[in-house]
Structure formats: structure tokens, C-alpha cells
Motif scaffolding. Structure first.
Motif, short mmCIF file in Angstrom:
data_model
loop_
_atom_site.label_atom_id
_atom_site.label_comp_id
_atom_site.label_asym_id
_atom_site.label_seq_id
_atom_site.Cartn_x
_atom_site.Cartn_y
_atom_site.Cartn_z
N SER A 93 0.81 -1.36 -0.03
CA SER A 93 -0.35 -0.24 0.12
C SER A 93 1.15 1.45 0.23
O SER A 93 1.69 1.36 0.77
N PHE A 94 0.24 2.10 -0.84
CA PHE A 94 1.40 3.45 -0.92
C PHE A 94 0.61 5.06 -0.45
O PHE A 94 0.73 5.67 -1.27
N LYS A 95 -0.15 4.90 0.04
CA LYS A 95 -1.51 5.15 0.25
C LYS A 95 -1.05 6.55 1.22
O LYS A 95 -0.97 5.83 2.20
N ILE A 100 7.65 7.62 -4.43
CA ILE A 100 9.04 6.10 -3.83
C ILE A 100 10.43 6.42 -4.47
O ILE A 100 10.08 6.51 -5.68
N ASN A 101 10.89 6.62 -3.47
CA ASN A 101 12.35 6.60 -4.27
C ASN A 101 13.12 5.34 -4.66
O ASN A 101 13.41 3.87 -4.36
N LYS A 102 13.41 4.77 -6.41
CA LYS A 102 13.60 4.54 -6.90
C LYS A 102 14.65 3.03 -6.30
O LYS A 102 15.17 1.94 -6.63
N GLU A 103 15.34 3.91 -6.20
CA GLU A 103 16.34 3.37 -5.71
C GLU A 103 17.18 3.08 -4.18
O GLU A 103 17.90 1.73 -4.00
N ASN A 104 15.63 3.21 -3.77
CA ASN A 104 15.48 2.18 -2.60
C ASN A 104 14.83 1.43 -2.22
O ASN A 104 14.57 0.26 -1.34
N GLU A 115 -4.99 -1.93 -1.81
CA GLU A 115 -6.63 -1.36 -1.99
C GLU A 115 -7.20 -1.74 -2.80
O GLU A 115 -8.23 -1.13 -3.30
N SER A 116 -7.03 -2.41 -4.51
CA SER A 116 -6.84 -2.90 -5.11
C SER A 116 -7.89 -3.92 -4.84
O SER A 116 -8.75 -4.52 -5.41
#
Ligand SMILES: [Zn+2]
Ligand SMILES: [Zn+2]
Length: 319
Positions: A93-95, A100-104, A115-116
Motif C-alpha cells: 500500500s502506498f496510500k 517512492i525513491n527507486k534506488e531504495n 487497495e485494489s
């Protein structure tokens, strides 16, 4: 055919440029290394002929790349599963979590999103969880019929009499409810989506430099070129094939290292062309590069590099 020849800078001009810069940066050090006791220090007395011990003619190749970090993968997938299987998946969940930092991010780029999760009414049983079928035991009649053998009178004449009783399998209804095979009796199936992680996208310009001179300045030179490519003159090519066929005529010299450098740069270029997150934003530049090995009278050794043509070149030195 246009003239592809590029004029290599004159050694004296390179040395002169270095001298002027060195004295601006650290006059005391220059005086210590090049001055003569009892004589007034003068730059004019310091000549390339006296201090340059050896020279190599090399070449550098430059192009710039725009890299998109965190490009969001496209498309979505979805899974539809039986209710008891919903719990076998791990959700994300990213609510309210922002980008988001892709490198991390060490996980997959597309993940099942909490949520889906959504109930989908079973089509087979119309959301009832069961299906009504005719009872197989009584063939839908609700009763079981048997013939009784009855012996009538003195003659004991055989007569068959019908006897019926309610079917136990359907409690006399004639219908049998069967658990729906599609939804397993749970009325719904459950659907969830596998969606791209909402990465923050960062677009950065990356300078790519390959030089045949083994210098520790590659990174610095690359960054300088990125900022001030107009300050240096090189020959521009649209593709490596063209560069490869004209390089010797352009520079007026050639060596093994230059050849190697070109093929390394060409393969690098190809990699960036194929990389969907990268975009090559410049033509391919070919620069003459002069490497001068110098030594002061006190035995202190240093190098001077020039990059560019006789008209416009930059210098680097470890002095
Ligand atoms: Zn069903
Ligand atoms: Zn029955």
C-alpha cells in the motif's frame, strides 16, 4: 566531402595556457619549482621545450545521455482468486506514502496493491454460493417409490402395490443444493491488481566520456564538457560508423588505444540506445587529446592534458 580534419593544438599553446593558469592558482609553487635563485621570476623563461619530456597524441569521445530514473513500468495485471487464496498473497500500500525513491526500492516494480482488492460476484451461481439441481436420488420428484408385494386372499394372488415415501436426500423437496464449484460456496471471487510502484521520476543528464589517454580526469572532463561543450571544439558525428571511418583522417593520427576507446564508446552508445530509460541527447564528439609528460629541474614530475582543437581546448593538470 567536407573537410573533416581537426587541428590539434600546438604544444606551446597548451603549455602556455597551463602556465598562465598555474601561476594564477599557486604562484609560490611555480616560483619554487621554476624560479632561479637571485633572478626575478618570469613566466617567459618557462618553455615547453625545456620541461616537456614526452608527448602522446590521444583522443576522447563524448556524448551526453538523459537518464530517467524511476520510470514507471507500464500496464497492469490482475488476478482473480478464490476467497481462501486472497490471504496467500502479500500486498502493498502506498496510500499517503508519497512517491517512492527507486534506488531504495529492492522489490518488484509491479506489486499486488492492497487497495485494489475487490469482490466479484460469482457468475456461475449468481452470487448465491450454491446451485439448485434436481435431486439425483429421487430424480426431482421428492419421493421414493417402491412396489410392495401383496398376497391377496386365500389364493394368495400376487399383487403389486405402490408405496412411496419422502426422499431423504432432498427432504422431499426434489431439489438438491450443490456448493458452487466456481466460487467454492463463497458467493464471490476476489480480484486484485498488480500495479506499478509509484516511483519518483528523476531525469538527470549524464556525461559519457571515453578517452584513450589513461587519465584520472575522465570524470571531471566529462562533467566539464556537459556544462560547457561550446568551449571546446571537436568533430561531431551522428553515428559511430561514420566516426570510425573518418577518425584517422580527422585526427591526422591513430593508435591502438584510440581504436580500443572508440569500440568501447560505440558499445556504450549502443547500450544507451537500447536502454528504454535513457535518451542520447547529443551528437558524438571526437576530440584530439594531447598528453604531455613534464618534469621540473628539481625532478618533480607532472602531466598536462589538452582536450579540443587548436581553436578551442581545455587543459587539465596534476601540477
Ligand atoms: Zn458460485
Ligand atoms: Zn430427493
Amino acid at each position: 566531402m567536407p573537410d573533416v580534419r581537426i587541428k590539434t593544438p600546438n604544444l606551446d599553446d597548451i603549455f602556455e595556457k597551463w602556465k598562465q593558469r598555474a601561476v594564477r592558482q599557486d604562484r609560490k609553487r611555480m616560483e619554487k619549482q621554476f624560479g632561479t635563485k637571485g633572478a626575478l621570476f618570469s613566466l617567459d623563461a618557462i618553455s615547453a621545450a625545456e620541461y616537456v619530456k614526452d608527448t602522446l597524441k590521444e583522443a576522447a569521445i563524448y556524448f551526453a545521455v538523459k537518464k530517467t530514473l524511476g520510470a514507471v513500468p507500464k500496464g497492469k495485471d490482475e488476478n482473480t482468486v478464490l476467497a481462501p487464496r486472497v490471504g496467500r498473497e502479500t500486498y502493498y500500500s502506498f496510500k499517503g506514502a508519497g512517491k517512492i525513491n527507486k534506488e531504495n526500492w529492492k522489490d518488484e516494480e509491479k506489486v499486488p496493491m492492497y487497495e485494489s482488492i475487490q469482490a466479484v460476484s460469482c457468475k456461475t451461481c449468481k452470487g448465491k454460493g450454491y446451485t439448485d439441481d434436481k435431486c439425483k436420488t429421487c430424480k426431482g420428484t421428492g419421493k421414493i417409490e417402491e412396489n410392495l408385494m401383496v398376497l391377496v386372499g386365500e389364493e394368495q394372488k400376487k399383487e403389486k402395490k405402490l408405496f412411496s415415501y419422502p426422499c431423504a436426500a432432498c427432504y422431499g423437496t426434489g431439489n438438491k443444493r450443490e456448493q458452487c464449484k466456481e466460487c467454492g460456496g463463497h458467493k464471490n471471487l476476489y480480484k486484485y491488481e498488480i500495479l506499478p510502484v509509484p516511483f519518483q521520476t528523476v531525469v538527470t543528464g549524464v556525461p559519457i566520456l571515453h578517452s584513450s589517454a589513461q587519465t584520472k580526469y575522465e570524470k571531471e572532463i566529462g562533467e566539464d564538457l556537459h556544462k560547457m561543450i561550446e568551449e571546446v571544439e571537436g568533430i561531431r558525428f551522428n553515428e559511430f560508423k561514420e566516426l570510425e571511418s573518418k577518425v584517422e583522417a580527422s585526427l591526422g593520427y591513430m593508435n591502438k588505444n584510440i581504436k580500443k576507446t572508440i569500440s568501447a564508446a560505440a558499445s556504450d552508445h549502443k547500450t544507451y540506445q537500447k536502454d528504454k530509460d535513457s535518451q542520447i541527447t547529443t551528437q558524438i564528439y571526437l576530440f584530439p587529446m594531447i598528453q604531455m609528460f613534464c618534469e621540473t629541474k628539481k625532478g618533480s614530475k607532472f602531466e598536462i592534458y589538452s582536450l579540443g582543437s587548436g581553436n578551442k581546448f581545455m587543459i587539465y593538470s596534476n601540477f
